[in-house]
Motif scaffolding. Structure first.
Motif, mmCIF file in Angstrom:
data_model
loop_
_atom_site.group_PDB
_atom_site.id
_atom_site.type_symbol
_atom_site.label_atom_id
_atom_site.label_comp_id
_atom_site.label_asym_id
_atom_site.label_seq_id
_atom_site.Cartn_x
_atom_site.Cartn_y
_atom_site.Cartn_z
ATOM 1 N N TRP A 241 0.728 -1.279 0.036
ATOM 2 C CA TRP A 241 -0.051 0.118 -0.053
ATOM 3 C C TRP A 241 0.810 1.230 -0.123
ATOM 4 C CZ3 TRP A 241 0.681 3.020 4.374
ATOM 5 C CH2 TRP A 241 1.141 2.484 5.516
ATOM 6 N N LYS A 242 2.054 1.407 0.572
ATOM 7 C CA LYS A 242 2.798 2.490 0.546
ATOM 8 C C LYS A 242 3.231 2.831 -0.875
ATOM 9 C CE LYS A 242 4.722 2.138 5.406
ATOM 10 N NZ LYS A 242 6.019 2.010 6.154
ATOM 11 N N GLU A 243 3.731 1.836 -1.566
ATOM 12 C CA GLU A 243 4.067 2.019 -2.920
ATOM 13 C C GLU A 243 2.952 2.688 -3.839
ATOM 14 O OE1 GLU A 243 4.838 -0.543 -1.574
ATOM 15 O OE2 GLU A 243 6.852 -1.158 -1.423
ATOM 16 N N ILE B 226 2.594 12.953 2.049
ATOM 17 C CA ILE B 226 2.165 11.732 2.971
ATOM 18 C C ILE B 226 2.857 11.699 4.133
ATOM 19 C CG2 ILE B 226 1.998 9.350 2.827
ATOM 20 C CD1 ILE B 226 2.000 9.486 -0.146
ATOM 21 N N PRO B 227 2.404 11.478 5.335
ATOM 22 C CA PRO B 227 3.556 11.184 6.776
ATOM 23 C C PRO B 227 4.234 10.132 6.313
ATOM 24 C CG PRO B 227 0.972 11.743 7.034
ATOM 25 C CD PRO B 227 0.930 11.514 5.638
ATOM 26 N N VAL B 228 5.325 10.339 7.331
ATOM 27 C CA VAL B 228 6.422 9.231 7.240
ATOM 28 C C VAL B 228 5.729 7.924 7.474
ATOM 29 C CG1 VAL B 228 8.461 8.545 8.063
ATOM 30 C CG2 VAL B 228 8.362 10.671 7.394
ATOM 31 N N THR C 283 6.788 15.329 7.738
ATOM 32 C CA THR C 283 6.826 15.038 9.086
ATOM 33 C C THR C 283 6.216 16.392 9.833
ATOM 34 O OG1 THR C 283 9.108 16.031 9.489
ATOM 35 C CG2 THR C 283 8.833 13.468 9.100
ATOM 36 N N ASP C 284 5.853 16.438 11.199
ATOM 37 C CA ASP C 284 5.781 17.664 11.831
ATOM 38 C C ASP C 284 7.052 18.337 12.051
ATOM 39 O OD1 ASP C 284 3.073 17.737 12.089
ATOM 40 O OD2 ASP C 284 2.820 16.877 14.124
ATOM 41 N N ASP D 83 7.643 14.709 14.223
ATOM 42 C CA ASP D 83 6.838 13.539 14.440
ATOM 43 C C ASP D 83 6.244 12.853 12.954
ATOM 44 O OD1 ASP D 83 4.769 12.030 15.230
ATOM 45 O OD2 ASP D 83 3.552 13.421 16.049
ATOM 46 N N PRO D 84 6.578 11.541 12.893
ATOM 47 C CA PRO D 84 6.301 11.093 11.542
ATOM 48 C C PRO D 84 4.864 10.547 11.320
ATOM 49 C CG PRO D 84 7.145 9.499 13.175
ATOM 50 C CD PRO D 84 7.329 10.695 13.854
#
Length: 326
Positions: A141-143, A154-156, A163-164, A168-169
């Motif tokens: 799903w990440k790919e 997209i957040p880490v 990131t924040d 924060d990831p």
């Protein structure tokens, strides 16, 4: 002066005119071009022209469609509680009726085997076009997300690079993660539940309700309350079709125990691993004096076949990968 249309000071009117001139190049692409819209950005930055323009250029884009990511990790039987499903159904219906064709994709990630059942409960509220935009993604799903969304958006935590400011990831300053509902918001005592059936279970006896399950993966969902005192409840699988069986003659699949359903209505569910006749048994055999009036609703929830087939295909691919890496 309030800074709204019709209530502007000379200085604010001058700022509005200059602001309109400064953003003339992006004005045609904005959702609105009138004074009402532009003044919102000026008020948000206290009529600071430089800050207002920077904010508008960054955020004031016309958004035509949305891409949504549904993380279903942790989805369990408790989330199939009927009032909650109905409330979510109302939310989906409102979205469908008021924001037509605003959805581009819905990516479903980390979905458990229960997802086809949950989806089948709400899919009738969605148009065919919307249903076709829902994509159930497997372990890659990440790919897949990065093919449709820029990694820096997209957040880490979900495979991107965002990131924040504090690193924060999960980007908690941008995303409000769900969790347990605080008890101060509970409305159980304010709701009057309607039940489909009512029966009196005599003292020293039990009442059995049978449901034939034709294929595995179906979910039995129930709600019940008793009047005046507790009641026993359990679920059994019949070992002999066509005949009434005692509890000791059947296979217990959901342990029988006593519930204080006269104090708090009881609700629950069970996933049927195999086809057969399942018996929901209200037990009052332990009471030698009092009969119990039981009000109950039972539903058989069917999995969505298309989603189930997609799940099977994803599982088969995962098995192939494990074999190839072995």
């Amino acid at each position: 002066m309030s800074g709204h249309v019709g209530d502007l000071s000379p200085k604010q009117e001058a700022a509005l005119a200059k602001f309109r001139e400064s953003v003339q190049d992006i004005l045609p692409g904005l959702p609105d071009q009138d004074d009402y819209y532009l003044l919102k950005w000026l008020r948000a930055r206290c009529f600071d022209l430089q800050k207002s323009e920077a904010m508008l250029r960054k955020l004031g884009r016309k958004i035509e469609t949305l891409t949504m990511i549904y993380d279903f990790s942790g989805l369990g039987l408790k989330h199939l509680w009927k009032p909650a499903v109905e409330a979510y159904g109302d939310l989906l219906a409102m979205f469908e009726e008021n924001y037509p064709e605003s959805l581009k994709h819905v990516f479903v990630i980390k979905a458990p085997r229960l997802f086809p059942v949950a989806y089948n409960l709400v899919k009738h509220l969605l148009s065919e076009d919307t249903r076709n935009k829902i994509v159930v993604v497997g372990s890659n799903w990440k790919e897949v997300l990065q093919k449709h969304i820029d990694p820096d958006q997209i957040p880490v935590e979900y495979g991107g690079t965002l990131t924040d400011p504090d690193g924060d990831p999960k980007c908690r300053s941008k995303i409000n993660y769900g969790g347990d509902v605080p008890k101060k918001y509970y409305v159980r005592d304010q709701l009057k539940q309607q039940y489909d059936h009512s029966v009196t279970v005599n003292r020293g006896s039990s009442h059995q309700v049978e449901y034939e399950i034709l294929f595995p993966g179906c979910v039995l969902r129930w709600q019940f309350m008793s009047d005046g005192a507790d009641i026993g409840y359990g679920v059994y699988l019949k070992t002999k079709a066509g005949a009434r069986q005692h509890a000791t003659e059947m296979t217990e699949v959901y342990p029988n125990q006593r519930y204080n359903a006269h104090l708090v209505p009881e609700d629950g569910s069970f996933t049927c691993a195999e086809p057969g006749v399942y018996v929901l048994r209200f037990d009052n055999t332990y009471s030698y004096i009092h009969a119990k009036k039981i009000s109950y609703t039972v539903e058989v929830l069917l999995p969505d076949k298309k989603s189930e087939e997609e799940f099977q295909q994803l599982e088969d691919k995962t098995k192939e990968l494990k074999i190839n890496h072995a």
